[in-house]
Design an enzyme around this catalytic site. Sequence first.
Site, short mmCIF file in Angstrom:
data_model
loop_
_atom_site.label_atom_id
_atom_site.label_comp_id
_atom_site.label_asym_id
_atom_site.label_seq_id
_atom_site.Cartn_x
_atom_site.Cartn_y
_atom_site.Cartn_z
CE1 TYR A 23 -11.30 -19.45 -9.18
CE2 TYR A 23 -9.22 -19.73 -8.30
CZ TYR A 23 -10.25 -19.37 -7.94
OH TYR A 23 -10.78 -18.84 -6.83
CG ASN A 74 -10.44 -13.31 -12.94
OD1 ASN A 74 -10.93 -13.27 -11.36
ND2 ASN A 74 -10.45 -14.08 -13.03
CG ASP A 87 -14.34 4.58 -7.58
OD1 ASP A 87 -15.70 4.79 -7.96
OD2 ASP A 87 -14.03 5.58 -7.04
CG HIS A 100 -15.33 -13.85 -12.26
ND1 HIS A 100 -14.42 -12.95 -11.67
CD2 HIS A 100 -16.15 -12.76 -12.70
CE1 HIS A 100 -14.89 -11.65 -11.22
NE2 HIS A 100 -15.84 -11.47 -11.60
CB SER A 102 -14.52 -20.48 -10.45
OG SER A 102 -15.40 -18.84 -9.39
NE ARG A 111 -14.36 -17.58 -3.27
CZ ARG A 111 -13.58 -17.65 -3.50
NH1 ARG A 111 -12.98 -16.52 -3.49
NH2 ARG A 111 -12.73 -18.24 -1.99
C1 DHK Z 1 -10.93 -15.96 -8.92
C2 DHK Z 1 -9.78 -15.39 -7.36
O1 DHK Z 1 -8.94 -15.79 -7.49
C3 DHK Z 1 -11.26 -15.97 -6.89
O2 DHK Z 1 -10.94 -14.79 -6.02
C4 DHK Z 1 -12.44 -15.06 -7.83
C5 DHK Z 1 -12.05 -15.94 -9.69
C6 DHK Z 1 -13.16 -16.38 -8.67
C7 DHK Z 1 -12.67 -16.42 -10.57
O3 DHK Z 1 -13.35 -17.46 -11.29
O4 DHK Z 1 -11.07 -16.49 -11.66
O5 DHK Z 1 -13.47 -15.46 -6.45
#
Ligand code: DHK
Length: 148
Positions: A23, A74, A87, A100, A102, A111
């Site tokens: 990330y 996110n 919902d 996201h 990633s 995912r």
């Molecule tokens: C962030 C997370 O913590 C993961 O659980 C997801 C997402 C992806 C991200 O890419 O910000 O799968």
Amino acid sequence: MQNVMFLNGPNANLYGLDPKGTYGTDSFPQIEAACMARAAELGFTLDFRQSNHEGVLIDWIQEARQSCDGLLINAAGLTYTSIAILDALLAFDGPIIECHMSNIWKREAFRSHSFISKAATGVIAGLGVQGYLLGLTAIGTLIAEPAA
Ligand code: DHK
């Protein structure tokens, strides 16, 4: 002035600390600061929040129904499990950007299916903090009041 809420789900507070760099290298406070600065440039107020708890995120989405013109989210790991968050988002009237850090489609198969995309106006993934800033630009356009 328009109000926007940006919600971050479980473990987002650990961004920048993962040695694999999934990330990115920016810490969560740095990401928040960059988003707050961009929102100020764009001319709306931003409420940037993070919780590790599904019910808290749902309460905040419901709160946004009363106070916010747009929403970014996110939902992190809850993206793939939470019909309850879907919902809550479906009950929000304004535009929603799903973000996201990633590229979730490039990773493990589990995912690849987001429950919350069904409520999203648009989805941004794979661009790290740059994607968050792009999301803010997009929401700014989507909530812009028509010129008088
Ligand atoms: C962030 C997370 O913590 C993961 O659980 C997801 C997402 C992806 C991200 O890419 O910000 O799968």
